[in-house]
Design a protein around this motif. Structure first.
Motif: not given
Length: 368
Positions: A54-63, A65-76
């Protein structure tokens, strides 16, 4: 919210730390954790993979750093317990997605991807510049159990806030160096930290007289060992203090197995580990994953444990001249009591603290 299962709670604590630095959203963390069935690694994997998606999708729509950091943290977070699952989700594929999120975040943060010369190859690293002129540098050895993106919460964000450059890298046995290059852990970490110091000291934007290093978990052992031979760092933080990596493995062994290991009885030890695997099949996945770090995936358990026992500090610790802040966690799950042992053995300027950060102490050393 808290989990009864220790591994779940530890991973949740990591997410709370990430949220404090903007690498996760506190409300999302609590909402996702509430959907996890305590003690069920499949449930954990599913929920955090979904949160990452979900965070990855948000980051791709509205790039951002915070959005991609969130996605990275959840996948981690999903990766943290994947070794305990049934293997239906590819760890490599999930790791690559997590790494892609981190790489996107790095670019949006203005970070620089590095290839640090090492032996006959290179190590992947990331450099974050605070300004064009020479500044202090904080090097973060994230320890490898966590993904590289954790370096942001482990000191990168705090270093940035202080106006310091900071960088992190994947040493042998850790993250991309292991998964993409097949490099395995080594106890003589000075062979790793010195090339990192060489590369950083050569940069015109780094003040070579004000470099510091933070080691986390396995990285805390590694940097302490390396500092006995590499004396260019002005300060260091060991989080936590670690003297002997292997006790996190050997202290959890059945007494019969531990006695066989210390006696050098390969046959008896492997037999006891085989019996333990029969009663706890999840042990197979954990040992297989950990064995890969040390280059012994699929080999005899005795060989693996003997290899791990090489990762302990000897008399060389007395040659450390760098000021060291040793973090003592009263609830330390892996190496209880070792922070005080390390503090007592160090002969350099030193301090023992319960602080999880330590950047204020670094500041006093780097900016006297």
């Amino acid at each position: 919210m808290t989990f009864e299962t220790r591994a779940f709670q530890d991973a949740l604590d990591d997410l709370h730390a990430a949220a404090e630095t903007g690498a996760a959203d506190a409300e999302e963390v609590l909402a996702t954790a509430a959907r996890v069935q305590d003690g069920d690694p499949e449930s954990w994997l599913f929920e955090w993979s979904a949160a990452g998606g979900a965070a990855w999708s948000t980051a791709r729509d509205e790039p951002s750093a915070t959005a991609y950091l969130r996605a990275a943290s959840y996948y981690a977070a999903a990766l943290a317990l994947i070794a305990e699952t049934d293997g239906s989700v590819s760890e490599e594929a999930l790791w690559e997605r997590q790494r892609a999120c981190w790489d996107h975040a790095v670019a949006l943060l203005g970070g620089e991807q590095l290839q640090i010369p090492y032996a006959d190859t290179t190590l992947p690293g990331y450099f974050f510049r605070a300004a064009e002129e020479p500044r202090p540098l904080v090097v973060i050895d994230h320890g490898g159990r966590h993904t590289t993106s954790h370096a942001w919460a482990q000191g990168g964000a705090a270093a940035h806030a202080r106006g310091y450059h900071w960088m992190t890298f994947d040493g042998p046995g850790r993250q991309a160096a292991l998964l993409r290059q097949g490099l395995i852990l080594r106890p003589d970490w000075e062979a790793v930290l010195t090339p990192v110091a060489d590369a950083m000291a050569a940069r015109p934007d780094v003040d070579p007289g004000r470099m510091a290093v933070i080691g986390v978990e396995h990285g805390a052992y590694s940097i302490t060992r390396a500092l006995a031979f590499e004396h260019r760092f002005a300060a260091a933080i060991a989080r936590p203090g670690v003297v002997d990596i292997s006790t996190a493995w050997t202290d959890r062994l059945p007494e019969v197995a531990r006695e066989a290991l210390f006696a050098g009885d390969r046959q008896a030890f492997d037999r006891e580990i085989h019996l333990a695997r029969l009663f706890d099949p999840a042990t197979n996945g954990v040992l297989r994953r950990r064995g890969r770090w040390y280059g012994l995936d699929g080999r005899s358990p005795f060989d693996l444990y003997e290899r791990v026992r090489q990762f302990r500090l000897g008399d060389e610790v007395e040659d450390v001249s760098t000021p060291v802040l040793v973090r003592e966690n009263p609830a330390e799950p892996f190496w209880p009591g070792q922070a005080r042992q390390l503090h007592e053995r160090l002969r350099s300027r030193k301090e023992l603290t319960a602080s999880a950060d330590g950047l204020d102490w670094l500041g006093r050393v780097l900016d006297p």
